[in-house]
Design an enzyme around this catalytic site. Structure first.
Site, short mmCIF file in Angstrom:
data_model
loop_
_atom_site.label_atom_id
_atom_site.label_comp_id
_atom_site.label_asym_id
_atom_site.label_seq_id
_atom_site.Cartn_x
_atom_site.Cartn_y
_atom_site.Cartn_z
N CYS A 65 0.82 -1.23 0.00
CA CYS A 65 0.00 0.00 0.00
C CYS A 65 0.85 1.27 0.00
CB CYS A 65 -0.94 0.00 1.19
SG CYS A 65 -1.95 -1.46 1.25
N HIS A 78 -3.36 7.05 2.11
CA HIS A 78 -3.84 5.74 1.63
C HIS A 78 -5.20 5.47 2.27
CE1 HIS A 78 -4.38 1.59 0.94
NE2 HIS A 78 -3.96 1.19 2.13
N ASN A 102 -10.42 -0.49 0.45
CA ASN A 102 -8.97 -0.33 0.40
C ASN A 102 -8.45 -0.93 -0.92
OD1 ASN A 102 -6.22 -0.71 0.68
ND2 ASN A 102 -6.34 -1.40 2.81
#
Ligand code: ACO
Length: 318
Positions: free
Chosen positions: A111, A245, A275
């Site tokens: 990520c 993020h 996500n």
């Protein structure tokens, strides 16, 4: 010289899986998911692939930046969920785009991947190695989650985001990156394709200690943003947006609180996409670019965090 973002693009799959759909698949509820994560729905691939989404996002970014595919000299795809491992996804994207003059490689920093790709692009441009760079974060996390595990399957979604950087005279934007491999066990994904995989039962699925990852994120992300701003002599008030993020609403809110910064400066779209790992920052950047929230001269902080464990932040002028 430094790389200025001159175009952005994104692509998410058509199919939407909302929390009600999930509650028919595992023992969960819309209320639980919304309260703990902020996610309401996510887009999940059907016909799309990591590469096809990357290509669409890239085409939109090139168009947005008024850049021809042949002008791209470096093409980086950040992904850990590509359906093809050889050649790298970036070479396949190059072929489909016609970016014939680009050097291509994939990068995996989970990520934090888009941040790592951004920093790499800046280093190449500052070294004079290239002038036009295409960065793509593309992920098909739905291929990598155990749809029977309610602790993880509710969190993730699929999508791609892209940014085009052009060399311009000026200072390289400051980026700070950290990793802690010693803590990597908190978030893992074992390949299905290995000879010596022990019991191997969980190979192919994301395994996560949610609490550990949560604690890590709410500690390390404010720390790295503070480190970055101090090094760049930028005050919190000078920052127009903190683009984090998009893992979890509670993580974003907690980072804002720990920094003592206004939550209004922390845009979120995770309610729509879940996500999407290294795609989340460029998807959000693209949305904000297209709806006019991003304006020339604004100061933007990007911050990524995730498996590794890894985390990092960059401060740039839009
Ligand atoms: N629906 C209903 N109940 C659930 C669900 C679910 N989907 N998942 C877990 N539960 C239950 C658990 O079984 C547990 O029940 P118990 O008390 O009877 O044992 C209870 O809810 C609490 O479980 P916890 O795991 O302690 O819940 P928590 O409040 O920690 O929330 C969550 C879980 C949302 C995963 C949280 O830990 C989190 O957000 N962690 C960060 C995860 C993350 O963002 N990861 C990715 C970041 S890095 C990257 O992007 C790759």
């Amino acid at each position: 010289m430094y790389g200025k973002i001159c175009g952005t693009g994104s692509c998410v799959p058509k199919h939407v899986l909302d929390n009600e759909d999930l509650s028919r698949m595992v023992d969960t509820s819309d209320a639980w998911i919304q309260e703990r994560t902020g996610v309401a729905r996510r887009h999940i691939i059907e016909d799309e692939t990591t590469v096809s989404m990357a290509v669409e996002a890239a085409q939109r970014a090139l168009e947005n930046g008024n850049v021809r595919a042949e002008e791209v000299e470096l093409l980086i795809v950040s992904t850990f969920t590509s359906e093809i491992l050889l050649p790298c996804a970036a070479c396949e994207v190059q072929k489909r785009l016609g970016a014939v003059n680009a050097a291509c490689f994939d990068l995996n920093a989970a990520c934090t991947g888009f941040l790592a790709a951004y920093q790499t692009a800046q280093a190449y441009i500052a070294a004079g190695s290239c002038r036009t760079v295409l960065l793509i974060g593309s992920e098909s996390l739905s291929n990598m989650v155990d749809w029977k595990d309610r602790g993880t399957c509710i969190l993730f979604g699929d999508g791609a985001g892209a940014a085009v950087l052009r060399a311009e005279p000026g200072e390289v934007p400051l980026t700070v990156m950290h990793s802690d491999g010693g803590a990597g066990g908190a978030l893992t994904l074992q390949s299905r394709h290995q000879k010596n995989r022990g019991s191997g039962l969980d190979a192919g699925y994301i395994q996560m200690n949610g609490r550990e990852v949560f604690q890590f994120a709410v500690k390390r992300v404010p720390e790295v943003i503070q480190e970055l701003l101090e090094a760049g002599q930028v005050t919190l008030r000078q920052v127009d947006y903190f683009i984090l993020h998009q893992a979890n609403k509670r993580i974003v809110e907690s980072v804002a609180k720990r920094l003592g910064a206004d939550i209004e400066k922390f845009p979120m779209n995770l309610q729509e996409y879940g996500n999407t790992s290294s795609a989340s920052i460029p998807i959000l950047l693209d949305e904000m670019n297209r709806d006019g929230r991003l304006k020339q001269g604004q100061t933007i902080v990007l911050a990524g965090f995730g498996a590794g464990l890894s985390w990092g932040a960059a401060v740039l002028k839009w």
